[in-house]
Design an enzyme around this catalytic site. Structure first.
Site, PDB file in Angstrom:
ATOM      1  N   SER A  71       1.872   0.676  -3.947  1.00  0.00           N
ATOM      2  CA  SER A  71       2.621  -0.149  -2.997  1.00  0.00           C
ATOM      3  C   SER A  71       2.253  -1.618  -3.082  1.00  0.00           C
ATOM      4  O   SER A  71       3.114  -2.493  -2.934  1.00  0.00           O
ATOM      5  CB  SER A  71       2.395   0.364  -1.573  1.00  0.00           C
ATOM      6  OG  SER A  71       2.849   1.687  -1.434  1.00  0.00           O
ATOM      7  N   HIS A 126      -0.162  -3.808   1.185  1.00  0.00           N
ATOM      8  CA  HIS A 126       1.169  -4.410   1.087  1.00  0.00           C
ATOM      9  C   HIS A 126       1.081  -5.925   1.183  1.00  0.00           C
ATOM     10  O   HIS A 126       1.675  -6.655   0.381  1.00  0.00           O
ATOM     11  CB  HIS A 126       2.068  -3.887   2.207  1.00  0.00           C
ATOM     12  CG  HIS A 126       2.317  -2.415   2.144  1.00  0.00           C
ATOM     13  ND1 HIS A 126       2.974  -1.730   3.152  1.00  0.00           N
ATOM     14  CD2 HIS A 126       2.006  -1.488   1.200  1.00  0.00           C
ATOM     15  CE1 HIS A 126       3.061  -0.449   2.818  1.00  0.00           C
ATOM     16  NE2 HIS A 126       2.480  -0.280   1.649  1.00  0.00           N
TER      17      HIS A 126
END
Length: 326
Positions: free
Chosen positions: A181, A233
């Protein structure tokens, strides 16, 4: 993924200057479009790692817990999944993930296993996690690689994953973390900075910028749910955002045609002044960020000690769930 009509259509600027007054077709002819092969290789590599992960996990042999129940899809043999009460994403146990290189603060700092900052980006918690990330990688990565080549996009992908791992390790120190991610958010951040640094060649600028901002906000908002590592993230996004200014500026159209233009209108600089400024500033911030982050990490610093409100970036408690700030 943003529509090609919004992000890739080259328009005619309002300026009457001959070096700037170019059509979309003229600029398109000067660009090289690459064949995407690195992103498919990354996808295959992630899938292969997941297969190896499940092979080593071998749920029927190692699952002796009566608390979680039986393995899922037992017809797959040693590739069957852990009980859903243990891993609802159809994947391996946390012990296997940890064994193969999951992000774990204690082992990175005190076990001198810094390689986990890299390996964690190639592991996935389960089949659902893997499929979601690989679909995103294909949708975003292939288009970027076609535009900017495998070298730039490969560097952005790998460094963004590394940056996400650093920030995650600074704040999440009692749990393990895995997944691509951070690297994917790096590609998303790159799309935004590429739009900004090449602002003059795009039409529908406001619409493209608004669409990208909405995408970023929505994806980061999902990260405030429990059990999602939003620090990976954010770290990946910031790394990719800065790298976009450094690696993805587009040359002026006049630079391509400089040998065919009269001397009085010839473009001497490959990039515009603001592109040089943004690139240099981004490079300085990137080097400083990586340096500070790594020094803090290997000194055993706890991120929340320097930012006590940062836990809200990773999880926001509501009446429906609680957050484990560790």
């Amino acid at each position: 993924m943003i529509s090609g009509d919004d992000l890739e259509r080259h328009g005619r600027p309002k300026s009457s200057n001959r070096t700037e007054n170019y059509s979309s077709s003229s600029y398109a002819h000067t660009e090289t479009y690459w064949t995407s092969w690195l992103i498919p290789v990354f996808v295959i590599a992630n899938i292969a790692v997941f297969v190896v992960l499940m092979y080593i996990n071998n749920c029927p042999k190692h699952n002796h817990s009566r608390i979680y129940g039986k393995c899922v899809a037992r017809f797959l043999g040693r590739f069957s999944f852990q009980p859903l009460r243990e891993n609802p994403l159809f994947g391996a146990s946390s012990n296997t993930l940890e064994k193969l290189g999951a992000l774990q603060w204690w082992k990175i700092v005190h076990g001198h296993q810094g390689w986990r900052l890299v390996t964690a980006n190639w592991l996935h918690a389960g089949l659902i996690h893997l499929v979601a990330n690989m679909l995103s990688l294909v949708l975003i990565g292939i288009r970027l690689e076609q535009q900017f080549g495998f070298l730039c996009i490969g560097v952005i992908y790998l460094l963004s994953g590394f940056g996400g791992s650093i920030l995650s390790s600074l704040f999440i120190q009692r749990n393990i973390s895995v997944g691509a991610s951070g690297a994917l958010f790096g590609l998303l951040g790159t799309m935004l900075s590429e739009l900004i640094t090449n602002w003059t060649i795009y039409t529908n600028k406001a619409a493209a910028l608004l669409t990208l901002i909405v995408m970023v906000v929505v994806n980061l908002a999902v990260g405030i749910l429990p059990f999602v590592d939003n620090f990976a993230h954010i770290g990946g996004f910031l790394t990719g955002f800065l790298l976009g200014f450094v690696l993805l500026p587009r040359p002026q159209f006049g630079w391509f045609e400089r040998h065919n233009l009269p001397a009085d209108v010839r473009v001497k600089s490959k990039y515009k002044a603001y592109q040089y400024v943004l690139g240099l500033l981004a490079l300085c911030l990137l080097v400083a960020g990586f340096t500070v982050g790594l020094v803090m990490l290997f000194r055993g610093e706890q991120g929340y000690k320097h930012c006590d409100w940062c836990h809200y970036l990773n999880c926001v408690p509501t009446s429906k769930w609680e957050c484990n700030n560790s």
